[in-house]
Design an enzyme around this catalytic site. Structure first.
Site, PDB file in Angstrom:
ATOM      1  N   LEU A  96      10.991 -20.688  -4.625  1.00 56.00           N
ATOM      2  CA  LEU A  96      10.061 -19.744  -3.986  1.00 56.00           C
ATOM      3  C   LEU A  96       8.745 -19.825  -4.747  1.00 56.00           C
ATOM      4  CD1 LEU A  96       9.534 -17.112  -2.162  1.00 56.00           C
ATOM      5  CD2 LEU A  96      10.149 -15.817  -4.208  1.00 56.00           C
ATOM      6  N   ASP A 152       0.835  -1.219   0.000  1.00 51.79           N
ATOM      7  CA  ASP A 152       0.000   0.000   0.000  1.00 51.79           C
ATOM      8  C   ASP A 152       0.865   1.263   0.000  1.00 51.79           C
ATOM      9  OD1 ASP A 152      -2.275   1.516   0.054  1.00 51.79           O
ATOM     10  OD2 ASP A 152      -2.658   1.236   2.189  1.00 51.79           O
ATOM     11  N   HIS A 180       2.893   3.411  -8.946  1.00 50.16           N
ATOM     12  CA  HIS A 180       2.697   1.975  -9.229  1.00 50.16           C
ATOM     13  C   HIS A 180       3.931   1.393  -9.916  1.00 50.16           C
ATOM     14  CE1 HIS A 180      -1.268   2.254  -7.691  1.00 50.16           C
ATOM     15  NE2 HIS A 180      -1.773   2.935  -8.700  1.00 50.16           N
TER      16      HIS A 180
HETATM   17  C1  FPP Z   1      -1.852   0.384  -3.249  1.00 50.23           C
HETATM   18  O1  FPP Z   1      -1.397   1.688  -3.417  1.00 50.23           O
HETATM   19  C2  FPP Z   1      -1.379  -0.435  -4.305  1.00 50.23           C
HETATM   20  C3  FPP Z   1      -2.151  -0.957  -5.300  1.00 50.23           C
HETATM   21  C4  FPP Z   1      -3.599  -0.738  -5.445  1.00 50.23           C
HETATM   22  C5  FPP Z   1      -1.581  -1.797  -6.314  1.00 50.23           C
HETATM   23  C6  FPP Z   1      -0.299  -2.464  -5.983  1.00 50.23           C
HETATM   24  C7  FPP Z   1       0.337  -2.675  -7.249  1.00 50.23           C
HETATM   25  C8  FPP Z   1       1.647  -2.679  -7.526  1.00 50.23           C
HETATM   26  C9  FPP Z   1       2.744  -2.629  -6.542  1.00 50.23           C
HETATM   27  C10 FPP Z   1       2.052  -2.746  -8.925  1.00 50.23           C
HETATM   28  C11 FPP Z   1       1.413  -3.823  -9.701  1.00 50.23           C
HETATM   29  C12 FPP Z   1       1.925  -5.159  -9.303  1.00 50.23           C
HETATM   30  C13 FPP Z   1       2.226  -6.087 -10.184  1.00 50.23           C
HETATM   31  C14 FPP Z   1       2.605  -7.451  -9.755  1.00 50.23           C
HETATM   32  C15 FPP Z   1       2.226  -5.779 -11.600  1.00 50.23           C
HETATM   33  P1  FPP Z   1      -2.482   2.830  -3.530  1.00 50.23           P
HETATM   34  O2  FPP Z   1      -2.616   3.182  -4.968  1.00 50.23           O
HETATM   35  O3  FPP Z   1      -3.751   2.414  -2.859  1.00 50.23           O
HETATM   36  O4  FPP Z   1      -1.760   3.964  -2.740  1.00 50.23           O
HETATM   37  P2  FPP Z   1      -2.463   5.128  -1.899  1.00 50.23           P
HETATM   38  O5  FPP Z   1      -3.239   4.465  -0.799  1.00 50.23           O
HETATM   39  O6  FPP Z   1      -1.299   5.893  -1.386  1.00 50.23           O
HETATM   40  O7  FPP Z   1      -3.303   5.898  -2.860  1.00 50.23           O
END
Ligand code: FPP
Length: 244
Positions: free
Chosen positions: A123, A12, A29
């Site tokens: 893994l 997150d 991201h």
């Molecule tokens: C939360 O940050 C994260 C996500 C919704 C997506 C997590 C995705 C990745 C790390 C990249 C994609 C992964 C792969 C395997 C391709 P948020 O956007 O909710 O952050 P915020 O709460 O600060 O807005």
């Protein structure tokens, strides 16, 4: 306490990481994918068998269409760019979540990644994509109901194990440790059934800043925990019971 077999991570804070740098959310991201790539490369140092990451939740569809497209694109790019390296390093890729509602090209890529790496043993990288725990439990309940309609199981015979075996994680052990970055203190529909007795560690940094040092610290925290699974600690278990 020994080190965990299975660590699950709620990655997150990508959006806030980007905002704090005056960048668009997609940059967060992208940096998040880089953090994941680096962590997977560092996994041999940690003796962990299963790493599960929450990449796209079934609730993330409610984000702006452009962000959803970016996240889908990043998953495709990750599989295309990293699959060969993951395979070379003996990583088995598993995807959990609802495939039925994903675009066919994404579904195909996920299947290709799973098929290519099926025999790898160093893994297991479980990517939760289009995943929501309640949705997973509903799909499991449907499978059992369908089996009951076919006469393969009686409703009164349904046990916890039947539900466990009907989840997307059927052959994956429960997570010992769930880590969430960015300081938020909740599970957000992630592995609700499987994390019933998991230890939880909340890390303040945003996901793109999370690295091996943070994982090592979370593992130290875990090592200091006493897991009782609803029972007593060993000392209490041998102490004479107080009879009132
Ligand atoms: C939360 O940050 C994260 C996500 C919704 C997506 C997590 C995705 C990745 C790390 C990249 C994609 C992964 C792969 C395997 C391709 P948020 O956007 O909710 O952050 P915020 O709460 O600060 O807005």
């Amino acid at each position: 306490m020994t080190s965990p077999t299975h660590v699950a991570i709620i990655m997150d804070g990508n959006g806030r990481w980007a905002k704090s740098r005056g960048l668009p959310r997609v940059a967060g991201h992208r940096a998040g994918v880089e953090a994941l790539r680096n962590l997977v490369r560092a996994m041999p140092d940690f003796g962990i068998s299963v790493l599960t990451v929450y990449a796209f939740s079934s609730e993330n569809w409610s984000r702006p269409k452009s962000e959803v497209t970016d996240l889908m694109g990043l998953l495709k790019l990750f599989i295309r760019r990293d699959l060969a390296e993951l395979h070379r390093n003996g990583v088995r890729v598993r995807i959990i979540g609802d495939r039925a509602t994903l675009q066919p090209d994404i579904g195909g890529l996920l299947e290709e990644a799973e098929n290519l790496t099926r025999e790898n043993t160093n893994l297991t990288l479980v990517i939760a994509f289009n995943y929501g725990s309640r949705d997973e439990i509903v799909r499991a309940a449907r499978k059992l109901a369908e089996a009951a309609v076919r006469g393969e199981i009686l409703p009164q015979q349904i046990e916890m194990d039947d539900i466990t075996r009907s989840l997307d994680t059927a052959d994956i052990p429960d997570p010992d440790l769930v880590i969430r970055t960015s300081g938020e203190l909740r599970l957000s529909n992630f592995l609700l059934w499987q994390a019933a007795y998991s230890e939880l560690v909340f890390v303040p940094c945003y996901w793109p800043d999370f690295g091996s040092d943070h994982l090592a610290e979370a593992l130290r925290d875990y090592a200091g925990r006493e897991r009782r699974f609803g029972g007593l600690s060993p000392e209490e278990a041998v102490a004479p019971a107080i009879v009132r």
